[in-house]
Design a protein around this motif. Structure first.
Motif, short mmCIF file in Angstrom:
data_model
loop_
_atom_site.label_atom_id
_atom_site.label_comp_id
_atom_site.label_asym_id
_atom_site.label_seq_id
_atom_site.Cartn_x
_atom_site.Cartn_y
_atom_site.Cartn_z
N LEU A 256 0.82 -1.21 0.00
CA LEU A 256 0.00 0.00 0.00
C LEU A 256 0.86 1.26 0.00
CD1 LEU A 256 -2.93 -1.12 2.32
CD2 LEU A 256 -3.09 -0.52 -0.09
N GLU A 257 2.11 1.15 0.41
CA GLU A 257 3.02 2.31 0.32
C GLU A 257 3.16 2.78 -1.14
OE1 GLU A 257 6.78 1.52 2.11
OE2 GLU A 257 6.04 1.77 4.15
N TYR A 258 3.11 1.81 -2.08
CA TYR A 258 3.27 2.15 -3.49
C TYR A 258 2.13 3.04 -3.99
CZ TYR A 258 6.36 -1.97 -3.24
OH TYR A 258 7.32 -2.87 -2.88
N PHE A 259 1.03 3.07 -3.25
CA PHE A 259 -0.13 3.83 -3.69
C PHE A 259 -0.04 5.30 -3.29
CE2 PHE A 259 -1.39 -0.33 -4.52
CZ PHE A 259 -2.54 -0.33 -5.30
N TYR A 260 1.05 5.66 -2.59
CA TYR A 260 1.26 7.07 -2.24
C TYR A 260 1.62 7.86 -3.49
CZ TYR A 260 3.39 11.22 -0.15
OH TYR A 260 3.72 12.51 0.16
N GLU A 261 2.47 7.28 -4.32
CA GLU A 261 2.85 7.95 -5.57
C GLU A 261 1.67 7.94 -6.54
OE1 GLU A 261 6.35 6.65 -7.50
OE2 GLU A 261 7.62 6.89 -5.73
N LYS A 262 1.51 9.05 -7.21
CA LYS A 262 0.40 9.18 -8.16
C LYS A 262 0.63 8.24 -9.35
CE LYS A 262 -2.36 12.99 -9.98
NZ LYS A 262 -2.40 14.45 -10.20
N PRO A 263 -0.43 7.57 -9.84
CA PRO A 263 -0.26 6.74 -11.04
C PRO A 263 0.19 7.60 -12.22
CG PRO A 263 -2.41 6.36 -10.01
CD PRO A 263 -1.81 7.54 -9.34
N GLU A 264 0.90 6.99 -13.14
CA GLU A 264 1.30 7.71 -14.35
C GLU A 264 0.06 8.18 -15.10
OE1 GLU A 264 3.98 5.50 -16.83
OE2 GLU A 264 5.05 4.68 -15.08
N LYS A 265 0.23 9.21 -15.92
CA LYS A 265 -0.91 9.78 -16.64
C LYS A 265 -1.61 8.70 -17.48
CE LYS A 265 -2.27 13.75 -19.40
NZ LYS A 265 -1.84 14.93 -20.16
N GLY A 266 -2.92 8.61 -17.30
CA GLY A 266 -3.71 7.63 -18.06
C GLY A 266 -3.67 6.23 -17.49
N LYS A 267 -2.99 6.05 -16.34
CA LYS A 267 -2.88 4.72 -15.74
C LYS A 267 -3.57 4.66 -14.39
CE LYS A 267 0.93 2.51 -18.05
NZ LYS A 267 1.93 1.46 -17.86
N LYS A 269 -3.53 2.40 -10.50
CA LYS A 269 -2.87 1.43 -9.62
C LYS A 269 -3.94 0.56 -8.96
CE LYS A 269 1.39 3.87 -8.48
NZ LYS A 269 2.32 4.27 -7.40
N VAL A 270 -3.76 -0.75 -9.08
CA VAL A 270 -4.76 -1.68 -8.56
C VAL A 270 -4.07 -2.79 -7.78
CG1 VAL A 270 -6.59 -3.33 -9.14
CG2 VAL A 270 -6.34 -1.24 -10.50
N LEU A 271 -4.53 -3.01 -6.56
CA LEU A 271 -4.08 -4.16 -5.76
C LEU A 271 -5.23 -5.15 -5.65
CD1 LEU A 271 -2.30 -5.76 -3.73
CD2 LEU A 271 -3.13 -4.22 -1.93
N VAL A 272 -4.99 -6.39 -6.04
CA VAL A 272 -5.98 -7.46 -5.85
C VAL A 272 -5.46 -8.37 -4.75
CG1 VAL A 272 -7.12 -9.44 -6.90
CG2 VAL A 272 -6.79 -7.37 -8.24
N LEU A 273 -6.21 -8.40 -3.67
CA LEU A 273 -5.79 -9.12 -2.47
C LEU A 273 -6.77 -10.26 -2.19
CD1 LEU A 273 -3.92 -9.17 0.05
CD2 LEU A 273 -5.48 -7.53 1.11
N THR A 274 -6.27 -11.48 -2.11
CA THR A 274 -7.12 -12.63 -1.82
C THR A 274 -6.59 -13.38 -0.61
OG1 THR A 274 -5.88 -13.94 -3.44
CG2 THR A 274 -7.93 -12.95 -4.19
N ALA A 275 -7.48 -14.08 0.07
CA ALA A 275 -7.08 -14.83 1.26
C ALA A 275 -8.22 -15.73 1.69
CB ALA A 275 -6.72 -13.89 2.41
N ASN A 389 -8.72 5.88 -9.73
CA ASN A 389 -7.34 5.61 -10.18
C ASN A 389 -6.49 4.81 -9.21
OD1 ASN A 389 -7.69 6.97 -12.61
ND2 ASN A 389 -7.27 8.95 -11.66
N ARG A 390 -6.86 4.82 -7.93
CA ARG A 390 -6.16 3.99 -6.94
C ARG A 390 -7.20 3.07 -6.31
NH1 ARG A 390 -3.99 9.17 -5.50
NH2 ARG A 390 -1.71 9.35 -5.71
N LEU A 391 -7.03 1.76 -6.50
CA LEU A 391 -8.07 0.83 -6.03
C LEU A 391 -7.48 -0.41 -5.39
CD1 LEU A 391 -8.96 1.67 -9.33
CD2 LEU A 391 -11.13 1.15 -8.22
N VAL A 392 -8.17 -0.90 -4.36
CA VAL A 392 -7.84 -2.19 -3.74
C VAL A 392 -9.08 -3.06 -3.82
CG1 VAL A 392 -7.14 -3.38 -1.63
CG2 VAL A 392 -6.22 -1.10 -2.14
#
Length: 822
Positions: A256-267, A269-275, A389-392
Motif C-alpha cells: 500500500l506504500e506504493y499507492f502514495y505515488e500518483k499513477p502515471e498519466k492515463g494509468k 494502480k490496482v491491488l488485488v488481495l485474496t485470502a 485511479n487507486r483501487l484495492v
C-alpha cells in the motif's frame, strides 16, 4: 438416562462419570491446543436444557483451569449465541450464565442472538458456545467458528444425537413452500457425518450419558512461533507496522506504500488481495489506509478513502484497525455509526467512509477499497474501476462469504489484459487467529464445502464436449450427499462460476423440498455443468387475491411476479420449473454446454407435463443474450437496481404448452410497453445493450406502417429537425415517439436503421441521456451522434409521409391541418 449418574439434588445436576472421562480427554489435548495454537470442537447433544447448560458450563470451567495453568493471559473472552424466542433456549442460557459466573471471574462472556451475530465478525475470542438446539443455519457456522483463536474451544449444543437429523430447524422451515410443506432432512446428516469423521472433535450424548466420539488430536502440530519484522526501508511510520500480526499483513501494508505515488498519466494502480477467511486481509488494509492518510495529509487539503462491500458488517475489522492506528499516531477523530456498524471515521483533513457499492462510481476519493469484491456484480466492479485511479479489490477465497476463486479467476484475467493498469497481486495464507493445519478449520472447510473445486478436465473430456457426447444426470439429493466426490465437483462449479456463493446455498441444495438437482457429465463421469431448479406453482385461489393486493408467498418467485405485474389470474393454476442456478465448468464456458443442458431440462419439463421453464437473474447483456438465444422471453424487470450488486433483476419464461404460450405472449407485450414507457424514469441507467436485447424482439404492436401517428404540425416540425434548423432538444417529443414507434413496429414494416442509429434512439430518445453520456456509452463523438439524430428524423419523415425531405414544402395551413393520436 443412567439414573445412577444423573441426579438432581437441590436443583444441582451431578456430573456423570462418563462426562468426567470426556473432559479428561479434553485435558489431555489442552497442552497441544494451547501451545500449538489450534482449536477443538466439542459437541454435547441432549433434550434437557438444564443438563446441557450445566455440562456446557462445566466444560468451560474445566478448560479455563487448564488454560491459565499454561498461559499468562489475565482474561478470556467468550461468546454464547442462542435463539431468544424459545423459552427452553433462554432457560439453558440462564443456567449456563449463572454457572459460569460462579465458576470464574476470569471470563468475559457476551450473550447474543443469532440475528445480531454479524457484529462479532472481526473480533477474537477464546470460547464460543453455539446453541444449535433450535436451528443449524450453515452461514452461522461459517461466520462464527472462525472468530475463535488458536488454543480456544468451540461448543455445539445440539438436540438428541439420534433424532437430530430429522429435527425441524428454523432454517429448514424457511426452505419450505405451501406446495411442499415438509423439508428434506439431509444437511444435518451430512454435518454429523463430518463431525464423526474429522480430527479434533469430541461428541457426548447427554441423554444417555455416553461418549459418542472421544476427543483426540491425531495430526502432527508444530509449536506456533509468531515472527513479524518491520521493513527497514519504509515510507509509513513504524507505529503503523506495529499493528501487523503476521508477515503477510506486513507485506500488504508495504504494498500500500506504493499507492502514495500518483499513477502515471492515463494509468491506474490496482491491488488485488485474496485470502482464506481469518487471514487478516481487511485489518491489513485498515492499517495501510491510515499509513496513506498520514502521508497524504502533508500534501493534500483533505484525504478521502472510500470503502465499499456487500454489507457494512464486512468492513468493521478494517474500521477498527484504522481506529487503532489513528490512536497510535495521536490523531483526533469522530466515529459515525449506523445500525451498530461504523460507517465513517472523520477527522481534520481526512475521512474514511463506507458507501454502498452502487454509489462508489458516482463519487470521488483518493483511494477506493472494495472489500469482499466477489459479492459484487462484475459490471459494477468495472464501473468502479473506470472512475477511480487507486483501487484495492479484496476477496475471500474460502469462507462463509462464499467468494470462491471465481472473483480472482474472472476479474484478474481481465485486469491483466488492460494496458493502463499497474497491477499488484497478493494472496495471504498465514492464519491470524490460529496455526496452520487447524483441525476445526479443516472440518469447517470440508463440511461447508468452502474448498470445493471442479474436476480437472483432460483431452477425453474436451473431446466429449466438442462432440456433445454428454450425459444429463438427474440426482436424488440424498444420494448426491452420499457421493462426496460428485457433490464437491458440482458445488465447486458454483463456487467458481457464481460471483456469490454461501454455505446456506449448500443447506438449500440439501433440504429445500421443492428443489431438484441436475448436472451434465462427460463420458468419464466429470461434471461440467451444475443446475439447481425450484418447482413453483400452482397458487391456491385464496392466495391469488392476496398476491394481487400485494401479499407475499414463500418461494414461487415467478408466479408471484407474474400475477402481480401482468394481473393474469390464469397463471396461478400453472406449474413450472425455475432454474435457480446454472453454471458451467469455467474451463469450458462458451462451448454450448449450458444451451445443451437447457434443451434437456426443457424436454424433462414437457415429459413431466409442466407448463413452463423460467429463470431470474441479475441482468447483463451477456446473460440475457444466452437466454434469448435459447428462446426465453423477458416478462419482468425489477423497478430499481440491487444496491449491493448494482443489478436489475429480470425474469424470463419459455412456455411448454399452448395455455402458457398465450399467457406468456400477453405478458411479453405488457412488459415491452411498460419498459418503453419507463425507460426515462426507472431505467435511465440501464445498460443500452440490455435495453436493445429486450426491445429487439417480438411482440409488436404494429404489423404494418403506423398511420395518423403525427399531426400535420408534428410532421412539419420533424422535417425542420431533419433539415437542421431545429435541435434534437426542440424535437425531443417527436424523437421519443419515433423511438417507441420503431421498437413496436414489426421489423419488415419499419425503416432500416443502422446499429448506431438504433442505439441513439435508446440512449437519447427513450432514456433521455445527455449528449455527453450517450457519447461515452456509444464511443462516438457528440457531433457524429447529433448528425445521426438528423438522419433518423429524415428517414422517418419520408417513411411516414412518403415524401422525400428535399421535395417537401414546409409550413401548415389550418385548412389542411390533421390531428395525430400519438
Amino acid at each position: 438416562m443412567n439414573g445412577a449418574d444423573y441426579l438432581i439434588n437441590s436443583n444441582e445436576i451431578v456430573i456423570p462419570s462418563s462426562f468426567k472421562r470426556f473432559l479428561r480427554d479434553l485435558g489431555k489435548v489442552s497442552e497441544i491446543l494451547i501451545k500449538g495454537r489450534i482449536r477443538a470442537l466439542i459437541v454435547i447433544s441432549g433434550s434437557d436444557p438444564t443438563k446441557l447448560g450445566v455440562l456446557a458450563a462445566r466444560t468451560i470451567e474445566y478448560y479455563v483451569s487448564k488454560w491459565f495453568k499454561q498461559t499468562r493471559e489475565k482474561e478470556l473472552k467468550g461468546l454464547y449465541v442462542f435463539h431468544d424466542e424459545f423459552p427452553d433456549a433462554v432457560k439453558m442460557k440462564e443456567i449456563f450464565e449463572n454457572k459460569v459466573s460462579k465458576i470464574t471471574k476470569k471470563i468475559d462472556f457476551e450473550f447474543a442472538v443469532y440475528e445480531k451475530s454479524e457484529r462479532y465478525l472481526g473480533i477474537t475470542i477464546q470460547i464460543l458456545v453455539m446453541d444449535l438446539t433450535k436451528d443449524l443455519k450453515p452461514n452461522d457456522v461459517g461466520r462464527l467458528v472462525g472468530i475463535v483463536e488458536g488454543g480456544g474451544i468451540i461448543l455445539f449444543l445440539t438436540p438428541t444425537w439420534n433424532t437430530w437429523d430429522t429435527f425441524k430447524t428454523i432454517f429448514k422451515e424457511t426452505l419450505t413452500v405451501p406446495q411442499f410443506p415438509e423439508p428434506r432432512h439431509i444437511f444435518i446428516t451430512w454435518i454429523k457425518k463430518k463431525l464423526l469423521m474429522h480430527d479434533g472433535i469430541g461428541i457426548y450424548d447427554a441423554d444417555n450419558d455416553k461418549i459418542i466420539k472421544k476427543l483426540a488430536i491425531k495430526r502432527e502440530i508444530k509449536e506456533y512461533v509468531k515472527s513479524v519484522s518491520i521493513p527497514k526501508e519504509r515510507v509509513f511510520p513504524s507505529e503503523v507496522y506495529e499493528h501487523a500480526l503476521t508477515m503477510d499483513q506486513v507485506n500488504v501494508i508495504k504494498m500500500l506504500e506504493y499507492f502514495y505515488e500518483k499513477p502515471e498519466k492515463g494509468k491506474k494502480k490496482v491491488l488485488v488481495l485474496t485470502a482464506d477467511r481469518g487471514r487478516g486481509k481487511s485489518c491489513a488494509i485498515g492499517i495501510g489506509l491510515v499509513g496513506l492518510l498520514h502521508l497524504f495529509r502533508k500534501i493534500k487539503p483533505k484525504f478521502r478513502a472510500l470503502i465499499t462491500s456487500p454489507s457494512p458488517s464486512n468492513i468493521q475489522s478494517l474500521m477498527s484497525l484504522a481506529i487503532s492506528v489513528l490512536d497510535s499516531l495521536h490523531y483526533k477523530y469522530d466515529v459515525v455509526k449506523k445500525g451498530g456498524n461504523i460507517i465513517e471515521i472523520r477527522g481534520d483533513k481526512f475521512s474514511i467512509e463506507y458507501w454502498e457499492p452502487i454509489v462508489i462510481p458516482k463519487i470521488k476519493g483518493d483511494i477506493v477499497v472494495v472489500d469482499e469484491a466477489a459479492g459484487i456484480h462484475v459490471p459494477l466492479l468495472y464501473k468502479i474501476l473506470e472512475v477511480h485511479n487507486r483501487l484495492v479489490f479484496s476477496s475471500t477465497i474460502h469462507g462463509y462469504e462464499g467468494a470462491g476463486r471465481g472473483f480472482s479467476v474472472r476479474f484478474l484475467k481481465k485486469l491483466k489484459t488492460m494496458e493502463n493498469i499497474e497491477l499488484y497481486q497478493y494472496e495471504m495464507t498465514e492464519p491470524i487467529r490460529y496455526n496452520y493445519n487447524d483441525p476445526v478449520e479443516e472440518w469447517q472447510f470440508k463440511a461447508l464445502l468452502l474448498d470445493a473445486e471442479p474436476a480437472e478436465l483432460d483431452e477425453k473430456d474436451l473431446e466429449d464436449i466438442e462432440n456433445k457426447r454428454l450425459l444429463y444426470v438427474k440426482y436424488d439429493p440424498k444420494e448426491l450427499f452420499e457421493k462426496e466426490d460428485e457433490l464437491r465437483q458440482l458445488f465447486g462449479i458454483y463456487v467458481l462460476a457464481h460471483y456469490r456463493n454461501e454455505p446456506d446455498d449448500l443447506g438449500m441444495l440439501a433440504d429445500a423440498p421443492h428443489h431438484v438437482i441436475r448436472a451434465v457429465k462427460t463420458s468419464t463421469g466429470k461434471i461440467v455443468c451444475a443446475i439447481q431448479i425450484a418447482q413453483e406453482g400452482p397458487i391456491e385461489s385464496n392466495m391469488v387475491d392476496e398476491l394481487l393486493k400485494g401479499g407475499k408467498i414463500p418461494g414461487n418467485i415467478i408466479p408471484d411476479r407474474f400475477l402481480k405485474h401482468t394481473r393474469l389470474v390464469e397463471f396461478a393454476s400453472t406449474v413450472g420449473w425455475r432454474i435457480v442456478r446454472i453454471a458451467t465448468h469455467p474451463a469450458v464456458q462458451g462451448k454450448g454446454i449450458g444451451s445443451w443442458a437447457i434443451e434437456r431440462i426443457f424436454e424433462e419439463v414437457k415429459e413431466r407435463g409442466l407448463d413452463w421453464l423460467g429463470s431470474g437473474f441479475g441482468v447483463t447483456d451477456e446473460l440475457l443474450r444466452f437466454w434469448i438465444k435459447n428462446n426465453f422471453s423477458v416478462i419482468h424487470i425489477s423497478p430499481d437496481r440491487n444496491p449491493v450488486s448494482g443489478e436489475y433483476t429480470v425474469l424470463v419464461l419459455k412456455p411448454a404448452n399452448e395455455k402458457s404460450s398465450k399467457l406468456v405472449e400477453v405478458a411479453q407485450m405488457e412488459f415491452k410497453m411498460k419498459l418503453i414507457n419507463s425507460l426515462p424514469i426507472n431505467y435511465r441507467e440501464l445498460e443500452p445493450e440490455v435495453v436493445y436485447l429486450m426491445l429487439d424482439d417480438k411482440p409488436y404492436v404494429y404489423s404494418d406502417k403506423p398511420v395518423n401517428y403525427f399531426s400535420s404540425i408534428a410532421l412539419d416540425r420533424l422535417w425542420t429537425y431533419c433539415k437542421g434548423p431545429m435541435t434534437f432538444e426542440a424535437a425531443a417529443d417527436l424523437m421519443y415517439i419515433i423511438g417507441r414507434m420503431y421498437w413496436l413496429t414489426k421489423k419488415d414494416a419499419r425503416p432500416k436503421l443502422n446499429r448506431m442509429q438504433e442505439m441513439l434512439l435508446i440512449t437519447k430518445a427513450l432514456q433521455g441521456l445527455t449528449w455527453d453520456e450517450a457519447s461515452e456509452i456509444l464511443k462516438k463523438p457528440v457531433k457524429t451522434l447529433q448528425e445521426s439524430g438528423h438522419e433518423i428524423a429524415c428517414i422517418y419523415f419520408e417513411y411516414l409521409t412518403g415524401i422525400k425531405p428535399d421535395e417537401y414544402n414546409p409550413g401548415v395551413n389550418i385548412a389542411t391541418y390533421k390531428t395525430g393520436f400519438a
